[in-house]
Design a protein around this motif. Sequence first.
Motif, PDB file in Angstrom:
ATOM      1  N   GLY A  67       0.797  -0.765  -0.260  1.00 42.64           N
ATOM      2  CA  GLY A  67      -0.214   0.011   0.279  1.00 42.64           C
ATOM      3  C   GLY A  67       0.953   0.962  -0.129  1.00 42.64           C
ATOM      4  N   LEU A  68       1.685   0.722   1.204  1.00 43.29           N
ATOM      5  CA  LEU A  68       3.007   2.454   0.572  1.00 43.29           C
ATOM      6  C   LEU A  68       3.541   2.682  -0.684  1.00 43.29           C
ATOM      7  N   THR A  69       4.180   1.231  -1.360  1.00 40.17           N
ATOM      8  CA  THR A  69       4.932   1.687  -2.762  1.00 40.17           C
ATOM      9  C   THR A  69       3.931   2.047  -3.718  1.00 40.17           C
ATOM     10  N   THR A  70       2.394   1.419  -3.586  1.00 42.08           N
ATOM     11  CA  THR A  70       1.761   2.233  -4.033  1.00 42.08           C
ATOM     12  C   THR A  70       1.295   3.656  -4.019  1.00 42.08           C
ATOM     13  N   ALA A  71       0.898   4.482  -3.342  1.00 49.99           N
ATOM     14  CA  ALA A  71       1.096   5.486  -2.660  1.00 49.99           C
ATOM     15  C   ALA A  71       2.239   6.727  -3.106  1.00 49.99           C
ATOM     16  N   ILE A  72       3.170   6.103  -2.506  1.00 49.46           N
ATOM     17  CA  ILE A  72       4.292   6.493  -2.217  1.00 49.46           C
ATOM     18  C   ILE A  72       5.098   6.898  -3.206  1.00 49.46           C
ATOM     19  N   GLY A  73       5.404   5.747  -3.459  1.00 45.50           N
ATOM     20  CA  GLY A  73       6.071   5.026  -4.647  1.00 45.50           C
ATOM     21  C   GLY A  73       7.358   6.031  -5.746  1.00 45.50           C
ATOM     22  N   LYS A  74       6.275   6.891  -6.553  1.00 38.75           N
ATOM     23  CA  LYS A  74       6.306   7.900  -7.967  1.00 38.75           C
ATOM     24  C   LYS A  74       6.326   8.418  -7.358  1.00 38.75           C
ATOM     25  N   LEU A  75       6.093   9.182  -5.968  1.00 37.93           N
ATOM     26  CA  LEU A  75       6.549  10.307  -5.399  1.00 37.93           C
ATOM     27  C   LEU A  75       8.682  10.402  -4.615  1.00 37.93           C
ATOM     28  N   VAL A  76       8.512   8.934  -4.427  1.00 38.26           N
ATOM     29  CA  VAL A  76      10.251   9.141  -3.542  1.00 38.26           C
ATOM     30  C   VAL A  76      11.198   9.441  -4.820  1.00 38.26           C
ATOM     31  N   THR A  77      10.568   8.875  -6.088  1.00 36.75           N
ATOM     32  CA  THR A  77      11.468   8.590  -7.438  1.00 36.75           C
ATOM     33  C   THR A  77      11.326   9.905  -8.099  1.00 36.75           C
ATOM     34  N   ASP A  78      10.491  11.121  -7.786  1.00 41.39           N
ATOM     35  CA  ASP A  78      10.199  11.947  -8.731  1.00 41.39           C
ATOM     36  C   ASP A  78      11.734  12.797  -9.292  1.00 41.39           C
ATOM     37  N   ASN A  79      11.707  13.203 -10.419  1.00 40.54           N
ATOM     38  CA  ASN A  79      12.923  13.836 -10.331  1.00 40.54           C
ATOM     39  C   ASN A  79      13.187  14.901 -10.167  1.00 40.54           C
ATOM     40  N   ASP A  80      12.436  15.699  -9.499  1.00 39.68           N
ATOM     41  CA  ASP A  80      11.633  17.312  -8.323  1.00 39.68           C
ATOM     42  C   ASP A  80      13.095  16.609  -6.895  1.00 39.68           C
ATOM     43  N   LEU A  81      13.116  15.912  -6.557  1.00 38.51           N
ATOM     44  CA  LEU A  81      13.775  14.871  -5.823  1.00 38.51           C
ATOM     45  C   LEU A  81      15.115  14.679  -6.382  1.00 38.51           C
ATOM     46  N   GLY A  82      15.654  14.628  -7.147  1.00 34.32           N
ATOM     47  CA  GLY A  82      17.136  14.751  -7.788  1.00 34.32           C
ATOM     48  C   GLY A  82      17.522  13.338  -7.897  1.00 34.32           C
ATOM     49  N   GLY A  83      16.681  12.586  -8.022  1.00 32.13           N
ATOM     50  CA  GLY A  83      16.410  11.153  -8.167  1.00 32.13           C
ATOM     51  C   GLY A  83      17.489  10.650  -6.955  1.00 32.13           C
ATOM     52  N   ARG A  84      17.538  11.127  -6.118  1.00 31.76           N
ATOM     53  CA  ARG A  84      18.214  10.212  -4.562  1.00 31.76           C
ATOM     54  C   ARG A  84      17.627  10.128  -3.729  1.00 31.76           C
ATOM     55  N   ALA A  85      16.761   9.710  -3.746  1.00 31.64           N
ATOM     56  CA  ALA A  85      15.418   9.706  -2.223  1.00 31.64           C
ATOM     57  C   ALA A  85      15.771   9.010  -2.001  1.00 31.64           C
ATOM     58  N   SER A  86      16.651   9.217  -0.163  1.00 32.76           N
ATOM     59  CA  SER A  86      16.763   7.606   0.725  1.00 32.76           C
ATOM     60  C   SER A  86      14.964   7.788   1.709  1.00 32.76           C
ATOM     61  N   VAL A  87      14.449   7.166   1.789  1.00 38.21           N
ATOM     62  CA  VAL A  87      13.262   7.037   2.588  1.00 38.21           C
ATOM     63  C   VAL A  87      12.828   5.880   3.159  1.00 38.21           C
ATOM     64  N   VAL A  88      12.637   5.683   4.554  1.00 39.04           N
ATOM     65  CA  VAL A  88      12.030   5.120   5.185  1.00 39.04           C
ATOM     66  C   VAL A  88      11.042   5.782   6.312  1.00 39.04           C
ATOM     67  N   VAL A  89       9.679   4.491   6.204  1.00 40.45           N
ATOM     68  CA  VAL A  89       8.868   4.512   6.849  1.00 40.45           C
ATOM     69  C   VAL A  89       8.914   3.692   8.008  1.00 40.45           C
ATOM     70  N   ARG A  90       7.944   4.059   9.361  1.00 40.18           N
ATOM     71  CA  ARG A  90       8.353   3.594  10.665  1.00 40.18           C
ATOM     72  C   ARG A  90       6.765   3.021  10.825  1.00 40.18           C
ATOM     73  N   ASP A  91       6.329   2.239  11.959  1.00 36.45           N
ATOM     74  CA  ASP A  91       5.430   2.276  12.503  1.00 36.45           C
ATOM     75  C   ASP A  91       5.986   2.502  14.152  1.00 36.45           C
ATOM     76  N   VAL A  92       5.266   3.316  14.347  1.00 35.46           N
ATOM     77  CA  VAL A  92       5.829   4.048  16.174  1.00 35.46           C
ATOM     78  C   VAL A  92       5.302   2.952  16.967  1.00 35.46           C
ATOM     79  N   VAL A  93       4.526   2.025  17.216  1.00 38.51           N
ATOM     80  CA  VAL A  93       4.172   1.207  17.590  1.00 38.51           C
ATOM     81  C   VAL A  93       5.279   0.077  17.849  1.00 38.51           C
ATOM     82  N   THR A  94       5.005  -0.461  16.831  1.00 34.23           N
ATOM     83  CA  THR A  94       6.224  -2.245  16.252  1.00 34.23           C
ATOM     84  C   THR A  94       7.007  -1.600  16.279  1.00 34.23           C
ATOM     85  N   GLY A  95       7.861  -0.520  15.813  1.00 32.45           N
ATOM     86  CA  GLY A  95       8.879  -0.618  15.027  1.00 32.45           C
ATOM     87  C   GLY A  95       9.301  -0.631  14.340  1.00 32.45           C
ATOM     88  N   ASN A  96       8.354  -1.298  13.600  1.00 32.54           N
ATOM     89  CA  ASN A  96       8.603  -2.050  12.646  1.00 32.54           C
ATOM     90  C   ASN A  96       8.962  -1.069  10.641  1.00 32.54           C
TER      91      ASN A  96
END
Length: 476
Positions: A67-96
């Motif tokens: 679901g996250l890949t579908t929602a933000i995958g293309k946004l993360v690789t957007d050329n406006d971010l230079g093509g070199r975006a390092s991203v992590v999304v983590r669940d706060v409750v579980t730490g995963n």
Amino acid sequence: MLVALTGVLVLVVFAAGLVVLRPGPVAAWLGDDAGSRPTPVVDPPDAPPGPVLGSLDGTAPVPNEAGLTTAIGKLVTDNDLGGRASVVVRDVVTGNVLYANKGDVPTVPASTMKLVTAAAVLATRGPAHRIPTRVVAGPDPGEVILVGGGDPTLGVNSKTFYPGAARLDKLAAATKKALGGTAPTKVYYDSSLFSGPVYEPGWDSDIPTGGFGGPSTALTVDGARTTPKQLDNGYSERFSKPDEAAAKAFAKALGVGGNPAPAPKGSVPQGPSAAPTSPAGSIDPGTELARVESPPMVRLVEYMLVDSDNVVAEAMARQVALAKGKPASYAGARAAMTEVVGELGLPADGLVLADGSGLSRTDRLTPDLQTALLALAASGRRPELTEMFAGLPVAQWTGTLDERFGEATDRKAAAGVVRAKTGTLTGNHAMAGVVTTVDGRLLAFSILTDGVTASSDTTRSALDRIAATLARCGCR
């Protein structure tokens, strides 16, 4: 149960029965075993703020990778971010980790480095610690020495830049009282607590004159600003010699003419000194006459994070160095903070800390580290770290996020539910913080970019879009 980060003033985290509020006058933090030293001049504390956050459902659905890949995958690789975006999304409750794109790649963090600085100083100094500025007796009767303890928020008088700051006019009044019938005749100053260069070698050449940073000295007023006012864009002209400027302001408040001079070598004793014998008696050189103290560390961290204050950040890094028994220098601070990151059990692969503010282009850290830190802070396992959330800007409300999220759909989704630190250097843009999803799940996220060629406005909009998408998406 966690509580949503939708308010402005208070963060309340419920974890294992823990409740932690925004910086305030908590009695257990503000106690002081002062012994025989002069009583510090401290303004009355603010009234405790009331809770303003709504409840968060601890059983809220967890987003998944697809679901996250579908929602933000293309946004993360957007050329406006230079093509070199390092991203992590983590669940706060579980730490995963729920989503990662180059999440373990060390990247220039810019001002999101201040998250590490905040955690390090809260972990070592504690939320209650106050930084003293002292006056001790000089070599001859009537001579006094203003001793900097590293408080970047020290003010001259009631017109201070930082709310609740310690003040030189009050310190001068207490000094006169301690001197009794002896008139003050000369002011020396000592800023030797901080050592090494006052600017980090990895900073861009325009930092000293750019209005957003200043020299790192143990004695300064109003964050080295030449005036406690600043322009709307945050620009503030800074003193090139803040310690000398602070000493001149103190001498004026004390009614002493002439130019203050650096204190003679060996004239300032290390550690607490004896109190004056009596107002009418002689006062030995080095005797502490008066002191004022900064607001508690939780407030200083808040000042640093809300408006991304670089001078405060470097002072906080040096407090970490002092707490770990290292020189209060750039080298000592980076060694101490690196040590603290390890002690907190955070993933430190590729970590390079050059400073505390993130102005250096040699700084390197990963989104994996930043999100692990945010999850740890929210977990309640290290309650002192929870205080850093009070300083994180809130989307469309406070600090550096006040005017972000300009697009209407992003603004509606993010307002009040995204709380994050931003960072900007030429070619590098970043955002790291926490967000509550539409389903009520609290996530930590970090976005670090490199090689950006688009305009700052364009890149910031791209970052905002990712955070806003996390807010409005259940991502399942």
